[in-house]
Design a protein around this motif. Structure first.
Motif, PDB file in Angstrom:
ATOM      1  N   ASP A 184       0.833  -1.208   0.000  1.00  0.00           N
ATOM      2  CA  ASP A 184       0.000   0.000   0.000  1.00  0.00           C
ATOM      3  C   ASP A 184       0.867   1.257   0.000  1.00  0.00           C
ATOM      4  O   ASP A 184       0.574   2.236  -0.701  1.00  0.00           O
ATOM      5  N   HIS A 185       1.934   1.235   0.781  1.00  0.00           N
ATOM      6  CA  HIS A 185       2.840   2.392   0.842  1.00  0.00           C
ATOM      7  C   HIS A 185       3.480   2.644  -0.520  1.00  0.00           C
ATOM      8  O   HIS A 185       3.591   3.807  -0.954  1.00  0.00           O
ATOM      9  N   LEU A 186       3.896   1.583  -1.198  1.00  0.00           N
ATOM     10  CA  LEU A 186       4.490   1.743  -2.522  1.00  0.00           C
ATOM     11  C   LEU A 186       3.490   2.334  -3.510  1.00  0.00           C
ATOM     12  O   LEU A 186       3.843   3.182  -4.341  1.00  0.00           O
ATOM     13  N   ASP A 187       2.234   1.911  -3.421  1.00  0.00           N
ATOM     14  CA  ASP A 187       1.204   2.453  -4.311  1.00  0.00           C
ATOM     15  C   ASP A 187       0.994   3.948  -4.069  1.00  0.00           C
ATOM     16  O   ASP A 187       0.841   4.724  -5.018  1.00  0.00           O
ATOM     17  N   ARG A 188       1.006   4.332  -2.807  1.00  0.00           N
ATOM     18  CA  ARG A 188       0.759   5.744  -2.475  1.00  0.00           C
ATOM     19  C   ARG A 188       1.954   6.627  -2.807  1.00  0.00           C
ATOM     20  O   ARG A 188       1.793   7.841  -2.991  1.00  0.00           O
ATOM     21  N   SER A 189       3.143   6.025  -2.889  1.00  0.00           N
ATOM     22  CA  SER A 189       4.379   6.818  -3.003  1.00  0.00           C
ATOM     23  C   SER A 189       4.969   6.809  -4.402  1.00  0.00           C
ATOM     24  O   SER A 189       6.121   7.215  -4.584  1.00  0.00           O
ATOM     25  N   ILE A 190       4.216   6.383  -5.404  1.00  0.00           N
ATOM     26  CA  ILE A 190       4.786   6.258  -6.736  1.00  0.00           C
ATOM     27  C   ILE A 190       5.284   7.585  -7.277  1.00  0.00           C
ATOM     28  O   ILE A 190       6.332   7.649  -7.933  1.00  0.00           O
ATOM     29  N   ASP A 191       4.582   8.683  -7.019  1.00  0.00           N
ATOM     30  CA  ASP A 191       5.033   9.984  -7.524  1.00  0.00           C
ATOM     31  C   ASP A 191       6.366  10.384  -6.909  1.00  0.00           C
ATOM     32  O   ASP A 191       7.263  10.891  -7.606  1.00  0.00           O
ATOM     33  N   GLN A 192       6.503  10.161  -5.602  1.00  0.00           N
ATOM     34  CA  GLN A 192       7.765  10.504  -4.938  1.00  0.00           C
ATOM     35  C   GLN A 192       8.909   9.611  -5.430  1.00  0.00           C
ATOM     36  O   GLN A 192      10.041  10.083  -5.607  1.00  0.00           O
ATOM     37  N   SER A 193       8.618   8.331  -5.658  1.00  0.00           N
ATOM     38  CA  SER A 193       9.675   7.440  -6.149  1.00  0.00           C
ATOM     39  C   SER A 193      10.099   7.833  -7.560  1.00  0.00           C
ATOM     40  O   SER A 193      11.277   7.719  -7.921  1.00  0.00           O
ATOM     41  N   LEU A 194       9.156   8.321  -8.358  1.00  0.00           N
ATOM     42  CA  LEU A 194       9.497   8.808  -9.696  1.00  0.00           C
ATOM     43  C   LEU A 194      10.420  10.012  -9.623  1.00  0.00           C
ATOM     44  O   LEU A 194      11.380  10.121 -10.382  1.00  0.00           O
ATOM     45  N   GLU A 195      10.142  10.916  -8.725  1.00  0.00           N
ATOM     46  CA  GLU A 195      10.990  12.104  -8.597  1.00  0.00           C
ATOM     47  C   GLU A 195      12.407  11.723  -8.195  1.00  0.00           C
ATOM     48  O   GLU A 195      13.379  12.307  -8.682  1.00  0.00           O
ATOM     49  N   ARG A 196      12.519  10.753  -7.298  1.00  0.00           N
ATOM     50  CA  ARG A 196      13.862  10.302  -6.916  1.00  0.00           C
ATOM     51  C   ARG A 196      14.577   9.678  -8.125  1.00  0.00           C
ATOM     52  O   ARG A 196      15.774   9.943  -8.346  1.00  0.00           O
ATOM     53  N   LEU A 197      13.865   8.855  -8.869  1.00  0.00           N
ATOM     54  CA  LEU A 197      14.485   8.269 -10.061  1.00  0.00           C
ATOM     55  C   LEU A 197      14.890   9.346 -11.053  1.00  0.00           C
ATOM     56  O   LEU A 197      15.990   9.297 -11.625  1.00  0.00           O
ATOM     57  N   PHE A 198      14.046  10.327 -11.259  1.00  0.00           N
ATOM     58  CA  PHE A 198      14.373  11.411 -12.195  1.00  0.00           C
ATOM     59  C   PHE A 198      15.647  12.133 -11.765  1.00  0.00           C
ATOM     60  O   PHE A 198      16.478  12.502 -12.603  1.00  0.00           O
ATOM     61  N   SER A 199      15.807  12.349 -10.458  1.00  0.00           N
ATOM     62  CA  SER A 199      17.019  13.016  -9.962  1.00  0.00           C
ATOM     63  C   SER A 199      18.265  12.223 -10.330  1.00  0.00           C
ATOM     64  O   SER A 199      19.296  12.792 -10.711  1.00  0.00           O
ATOM     65  N   LEU A 200      18.172  10.902 -10.225  1.00  0.00           N
ATOM     66  CA  LEU A 200      19.309  10.057 -10.575  1.00  0.00           C
ATOM     67  C   LEU A 200      19.526  10.023 -12.088  1.00  0.00           C
ATOM     68  O   LEU A 200      20.666  10.054 -12.568  1.00  0.00           O
ATOM     69  N   LEU A 201      18.431   9.973 -12.855  1.00  0.00           N
ATOM     70  CA  LEU A 201      18.545   9.923 -14.314  1.00  0.00           C
ATOM     71  C   LEU A 201      19.132  11.201 -14.898  1.00  0.00           C
ATOM     72  O   LEU A 201      19.720  11.178 -15.988  1.00  0.00           O
ATOM     73  N   ARG A 202      18.983  12.300 -14.216  1.00  0.00           N
ATOM     74  CA  ARG A 202      19.527  13.576 -14.729  1.00  0.00           C
ATOM     75  C   ARG A 202      21.049  13.623 -14.667  1.00  0.00           C
ATOM     76  O   ARG A 202      21.670  14.460 -15.325  1.00  0.00           O
ATOM     77  N   ILE A 203      21.651  12.747 -13.891  1.00  0.00           N
ATOM     78  CA  ILE A 203      23.107  12.741 -13.751  1.00  0.00           C
ATOM     79  C   ILE A 203      23.720  11.983 -14.929  1.00  0.00           C
ATOM     80  O   ILE A 203      23.380  10.833 -15.198  1.00  0.00           O
ATOM     81  N   LYS A 204      24.650  12.596 -15.627  1.00  0.00           N
ATOM     82  CA  LYS A 204      25.202  12.057 -16.870  1.00  0.00           C
ATOM     83  C   LYS A 204      26.361  11.091 -16.579  1.00  0.00           C
ATOM     84  O   LYS A 204      27.512  11.327 -16.956  1.00  0.00           O
ATOM     85  N   SER A 205      26.034   9.983 -15.980  1.00  0.00           N
ATOM     86  CA  SER A 205      27.071   9.049 -15.513  1.00  0.00           C
ATOM     87  C   SER A 205      27.503   8.084 -16.617  1.00  0.00           C
ATOM     88  O   SER A 205      27.339   6.863 -16.521  1.00  0.00           O
ATOM     89  N   ILE A 206      28.090   8.619 -17.670  1.00  0.00           N
ATOM     90  CA  ILE A 206      28.584   7.842 -18.808  1.00  0.00           C
ATOM     91  C   ILE A 206      29.993   7.355 -18.478  1.00  0.00           C
ATOM     92  O   ILE A 206      30.943   8.136 -18.440  1.00  0.00           O
ATOM     93  N   SER A 207      30.144   6.067 -18.251  1.00  0.00           N
ATOM     94  CA  SER A 207      31.414   5.557 -17.730  1.00  0.00           C
ATOM     95  C   SER A 207      32.500   5.449 -18.781  1.00  0.00           C
ATOM     96  O   SER A 207      33.692   5.450 -18.453  1.00  0.00           O
ATOM     97  N   THR A 208      32.137   5.331 -20.057  1.00  0.00           N
ATOM     98  CA  THR A 208      33.146   5.101 -21.089  1.00  0.00           C
ATOM     99  C   THR A 208      33.915   6.359 -21.477  1.00  0.00           C
ATOM    100  O   THR A 208      34.974   6.267 -22.074  1.00  0.00           O
ATOM    101  N   ASP A 209      33.383   7.528 -21.161  1.00  0.00           N
ATOM    102  CA  ASP A 209      33.973   8.800 -21.584  1.00  0.00           C
ATOM    103  C   ASP A 209      34.571   9.515 -20.369  1.00  0.00           C
ATOM    104  O   ASP A 209      33.848   9.900 -19.447  1.00  0.00           O
ATOM    105  N   PRO A 210      35.899   9.701 -20.344  1.00  0.00           N
ATOM    106  CA  PRO A 210      36.533  10.368 -19.198  1.00  0.00           C
ATOM    107  C   PRO A 210      35.970  11.757 -18.902  1.00  0.00           C
ATOM    108  O   PRO A 210      36.076  12.234 -17.771  1.00  0.00           O
ATOM    109  N   ALA A 211      35.359  12.386 -19.892  1.00  0.00           N
ATOM    110  CA  ALA A 211      34.785  13.712 -19.670  1.00  0.00           C
ATOM    111  C   ALA A 211      33.662  13.683 -18.644  1.00  0.00           C
ATOM    112  O   ALA A 211      33.305  14.738 -18.083  1.00  0.00           O
ATOM    113  N   PHE A 212      33.108  12.505 -18.390  1.00  0.00           N
ATOM    114  CA  PHE A 212      31.983  12.395 -17.466  1.00  0.00           C
ATOM    115  C   PHE A 212      32.376  11.728 -16.145  1.00  0.00           C
ATOM    116  O   PHE A 212      31.510  11.249 -15.416  1.00  0.00           O
TER     117      PHE A 212
END
Length: 459
Positions: free
Chosen positions: A9-37
């Motif tokens: 039930d908690h997971l169902d109620r918290s889906i919007d907050q969990s999405l925001e946390r995922l979005f925060s992580l997805l915004r980070i450009k963690s490309i491992s193959t390129d030293p520039a990142f």
């Protein structure tokens, strides 16, 4: 179910907050193959550490020769599990094929009634790993504790070959060894059918070069008398398979086991045919062993494939030469208990036996590792299938994968742990490609699935 129901039930109620946390992580450009990142990779590791600390984990960034690891621990009763994922992502090129900024994630309706998270790393592997973290978060929020003892290992070099992983596992074996590992870098059979992966094929790679004359020869002057290494190579490679598609190398099938009949029956029930599997790539008939289904061929049978051939003149126009040398790259996908070293030695002996006395052959090793196979009736697998079936309302299928996940073999060989492979990716997630996505249902019900798995493990 009394402990589990409020968590779901908690997971169902918290889906919007969990999405925001995922979005925060997805915004980070963690490309491992390129030293520039490199700094972005560290930022992703630090973000994960802070997030895990917020739900009571003892978490830290661990430096390596490459990008850092994230290691976290939370006490709990019952079994000790180690969850593995990776926070690094593939490059986004070609950028012009993306419909939106790959690092500005969003939820979009991709077809009527179907929404997906769009962005680099959404499915591979940030969205997947966060399904587990959110399940842990919900348990802690509802019960104030975890259902079992949990350790977490997130690496930042999976997309660039994991060069730091084995040294890190070796140096930290005592800390990271658990009763078993949980790995999320896999997928479902389809949008409604969950899966537990119980088999991964191993790999042997070889490059061979056949040498004949000491230089390229005029084919009019020497043709018919001088050995042609391209012909010798072609004959040797053609001899690898018999007329029924079986590999002819002596001893090749040592250690290959038959898949249980009940598993073959369950695979047949998935409805995949040779036509449905091959038609999308412009083919129609299976090429391998003729008495096997297409799923058995790609999940549970070994292969020998020629991946490239070079020799002689291949430029524009025509040049009538007999080449001095010819080369080929050959790979073997292994299953069950096949020994990579024995396969390599048998292949080399097979080729050497077909080289004329006045010619020579050299071999170059291109890595290798054994297959990973769990017992289909292993209690851990059966329990996971049971709770996944409860969540998705369709029987969870035990599948295998044609490719490899090296970390699973490392866990077995270096830490003595078996791994449970459960993921919620789909075949159309476009991982490594522009417009990568992760179904919103996969993200939401993936969280619920991990909560169910943790709950049943605690019992």
């Amino acid at each position: 179910m009394s402990d589990l129901a409020p968590v779901l039930d908690h997971l169902d109620r918290s889906i919007d907050q969990s999405l925001e946390r995922l979005f925060s992580l997805l915004r980070i450009k963690s490309i491992s193959t390129d030293p520039a990142f490199s700094s972005d990779c560290r930022e992703a590791a630090e973000w994960l550490v802070e997030d895990l600390k917020s739900i009571g984990f003892e978490a830290s960034v661990r430096d390596t020769a490459g990008h850092p690891m994230v290691v976290a621990h939370h006490e709990g009763e019952g079994p000790h599990v180690l969850f593995y994922g990776h926070y690094d992502v593939q490059p986004v090129d070609p950028l012009d094929l993306w419909n939106d900024d790959p690092f500005s994630p969003s939820v979009k309706e991709i077809e009527p009634g179907r929404k997906a998270i769009i962005g680099r790393g959404a499915a591979d592997d940030k969205g997947q790993l966060m399904t587990f973290v959110e399940a842990c978060r919900a348990y802690k929020a509802v019960h104030g504790k975890m259902p079992c003892r949990i350790s977490i290992l997130f690496e930042g070099e999976e997309e660039s070959g994991s060069p730091s992983l084995k040294p890190f596992l070796e140096a930290n074996a005592a800390e990271l060894t658990a009763d078993f590992a949980l790995v999320c870098d896999t997928g479902m059979w389809d949008r409604e059918t969950p899966a537990v992966c119980v088999g991964l094929r191993g790999l042997v790679g070889e490059e061979i070069t056949i040498h004949a004359a000491d230089r390229d020869l005029h084919s009019g002057e020497f043709g018919g008398a001088a050995a042609n290494p391209i012909t010798i190579l072609a004959r040797a490679l053609a001899a690898i398979h018999d007329e029924n598609g079986r590999v002819s190398i002596p001893g090749f099938y040592d250690g290959v086991e038959e898949t249980p009949e009940n598993i073959l029956k369950s695979w047949a029930g998935l409805g995949e045919t040779a036509e449905s599997f091959l038609n999308p790539i412009g083919l129609a008939k299976p090429f391998g062993e003729q008495d096997r289904s297409v799923l058995e061929l790609v999940w549970a049978r070994p292969t020998a494939e020629v991946n490239g051939i070079t020799g002689g003149y291949t430029g524009a126009g025509f040049k009538t030469v007999i080449a001095a040398k010819a080369s080929a790259k050959v790979s073997f996908r292994l299953v069950h208990k096949q020994d990579p070293d024995k396969i390599r030695a048998a292949f080399r002996a097979f080729i050497e036996a077909r080289i004329p006395a006045d010619c020579s052959v050299e071999f170059h090793k291109h890595g290798g590792g054994p297959a990973f196979q769990l017992d289909y009736n292993m209690p851990l697998v059966v329990k996971a299938q049971g709770v996944l079936t409860e969540e998705w309302s369709k029987p969870a299928v035990a599948v295998a994968m044609g490719g490899s996940i090296p970390i699973v073999g490392d866990f077995r060989r270096m830490l003595g742990m078996e791994s449970l492979l459960v993921g919620f990716g789909l075949s159309d997630d476009r991982i490594h490609s522009p417009n990568e996505k992760y179904d919103l249902t996969s993200f939401h019900r993936g969280q619920r699935s991990w909560a169910r798995i943790l709950d049943v493990l605690s019992k």
